[in-house]
Design an enzyme around this catalytic site. Sequence first.
Site, PDB file in Angstrom:
ATOM      1  N   TYR A 143       0.821  -1.210   0.000  1.00 47.34           N
ATOM      2  CA  TYR A 143       0.000   0.000   0.000  1.00 47.34           C
ATOM      3  C   TYR A 143       0.856   1.262   0.000  1.00 47.34           C
ATOM      4  O   TYR A 143       0.405   2.325  -0.419  1.00 47.34           O
ATOM      5  CB  TYR A 143      -0.905   0.037   1.243  1.00 47.34           C
ATOM      6  N   LYS A 194       3.171 -15.499   1.393  1.00 43.83           N
ATOM      7  CA  LYS A 194       3.514 -16.350   0.253  1.00 43.83           C
ATOM      8  C   LYS A 194       5.028 -16.530   0.288  1.00 43.83           C
ATOM      9  O   LYS A 194       5.756 -16.044  -0.582  1.00 43.83           O
ATOM     10  CB  LYS A 194       3.056 -15.688  -1.057  1.00 43.83           C
ATOM     11  N   ASP A 227      -2.997 -18.102  -0.165  1.00 38.00           N
ATOM     12  CA  ASP A 227      -4.010 -18.687  -1.060  1.00 38.00           C
ATOM     13  C   ASP A 227      -4.662 -19.899  -0.408  1.00 38.00           C
ATOM     14  O   ASP A 227      -5.879 -20.092  -0.479  1.00 38.00           O
ATOM     15  CB  ASP A 227      -3.411 -19.022  -2.440  1.00 38.00           C
ATOM     16  N   ASP A 251      -6.298  -7.450   3.696  1.00 35.62           N
ATOM     17  CA  ASP A 251      -7.419  -6.766   3.040  1.00 35.62           C
ATOM     18  C   ASP A 251      -8.304  -7.789   2.338  1.00 35.62           C
ATOM     19  O   ASP A 251      -9.527  -7.818   2.515  1.00 35.62           O
ATOM     20  CB  ASP A 251      -6.862  -5.750   2.030  1.00 35.62           C
ATOM     21  N   ASP A 255     -12.195  -9.435   3.647  1.00 40.32           N
ATOM     22  CA  ASP A 255     -13.444  -9.376   2.880  1.00 40.32           C
ATOM     23  C   ASP A 255     -14.035 -10.776   2.749  1.00 40.32           C
ATOM     24  O   ASP A 255     -15.247 -10.967   2.851  1.00 40.32           O
ATOM     25  CB  ASP A 255     -13.203  -8.796   1.479  1.00 40.32           C
TER      26      ASP A 255
HETATM   27  C1  IPM Z   1     -10.480  -1.594   3.541  1.00 38.14           C
HETATM   28  C2  IPM Z   1     -10.673  -0.915   2.228  1.00 38.14           C
HETATM   29  C3  IPM Z   1      -9.554   0.090   2.049  1.00 38.14           C
HETATM   30  C4  IPM Z   1      -8.261  -0.691   1.970  1.00 38.14           C
HETATM   31  C5  IPM Z   1      -9.727   1.034   0.849  1.00 38.14           C
HETATM   32  C6  IPM Z   1     -11.030   1.788   0.915  1.00 38.14           C
HETATM   33  C7  IPM Z   1      -8.575   1.986   0.730  1.00 38.14           C
HETATM   34  O1  IPM Z   1     -10.735  -1.855   1.210  1.00 38.14           O
HETATM   35  O2  IPM Z   1     -10.414  -0.897   4.569  1.00 38.14           O
HETATM   36  O3  IPM Z   1     -10.403  -2.822   3.553  1.00 38.14           O
HETATM   37  O4  IPM Z   1      -7.906  -1.239   0.915  1.00 38.14           O
HETATM   38  O5  IPM Z   1      -7.577  -0.753   2.983  1.00 38.14           O
HETATM   39 MG    MG Z   2     -10.823  -3.858   1.882  1.00 35.02          MG
END
Ligand code: IPM
Ligand code: MG
Length: 370
Positions: A143, A194, A227, A251, A255
Amino acid sequence: MSSNKKLLILPGDGIGPEVMREVRRVVDWMDRRRHVSFNIEEGLVGGAALDAEGTPCSDETVARAKAADAVLFGSVGGPKWDSMPFDKRPELGVLRLRKDLGLFANLRPAVVLDPLVEASSLKPDLVRGLDVMIVRESTGGIYFGEPRGIHTDAKGKRTGIDTEVYTEDEIARVARIAFDLARKRRNKVTSVEKANVMQSGRLWRAVVGEIGKAEFRDVELEHMYADNCAMQLCSRPKQFDVILGSNLFGDVLSDLAAALTGSLGMLPSATLGAVDSSGRRHALYEPVHGSAPDIAGKGIANPCAQILSFAMLLRWSFGMEEDARLLESAVEKVLGGGLRTADIMQAGMARVGTSVMGEAVVRELDKLSA
Ligand code: IPM
Ligand code: MG
């Protein structure tokens, strides 16, 4: 009554302001009933800040965030700002706050509440009682690594570059957070990388192993390729307790874990900095869901993730464990009683909007503390 608990609230864009309004009800309730009073300031972030101040997070907002004991963050972004140049994206608001406040440990619980077992895309048996904590490094890695950019060569051909870079100190400090957390839970850390293809992954595995051996011998440590972890999360999620990963893997996996619970609108998160010599730590709390522009302004968004983010804030920034639990039980009771926002709607339940949900949580708080 002390009012030394200084909060900066940054509702942001989309559904952010609507769900934050429901948190204010909870804050007011705490003021009235629990004899704690918060000193609250509001500020702009994301697209709202771009419109008003020309930047997704102004220097002044960063300064106010640093001065606060905790930041409660909504969500940022929306189609209105999709065409902004890369250095003026609303998302930079949260990235800047993480970086400038040194918030290196992003805690993302993925919990399946009993009343919502059926909401998961996985079979109920696989997810009933699921309680995984993802600890994501959040100020380093790809990032922020340099070099980065899109370069055009003499022939006009473009190359896109991002750099995954981790120092051993960056790995060690977030690993300690994960191990510490595991001690308070089921005592297991799964560290993902990884290491089979990435040098930074080799170092990650080595450093986490060293910290485990030197400081947390009592905690079970397992290394897993990222993975494989994604696959295992979908097939046997309950094997996990704490999952530790880099900014990017954390990240993606958070999700995925959130989707397993079937209710993104329910999940809070905390992003913590280091504890300083006076015992203070910067911290920011936000729902895992985004700004959901498609439903913004309709009064149908689920306020629970934002409310539960406030519960995490009570726990982590103010040590108010009892109040945090009270609030978490209130949310669970409301769901148990059959109220559902559209995102978690199930047959036979009562569909309600944002403010009815918020009011119901406050009523449940009244009952629980009567
Ligand atoms: C998260 C989001 C952020 C990230 C974005 C909005 C920059 O996806 O907080 O997971 O990638 O960190
Ligand atoms: Mg995210």
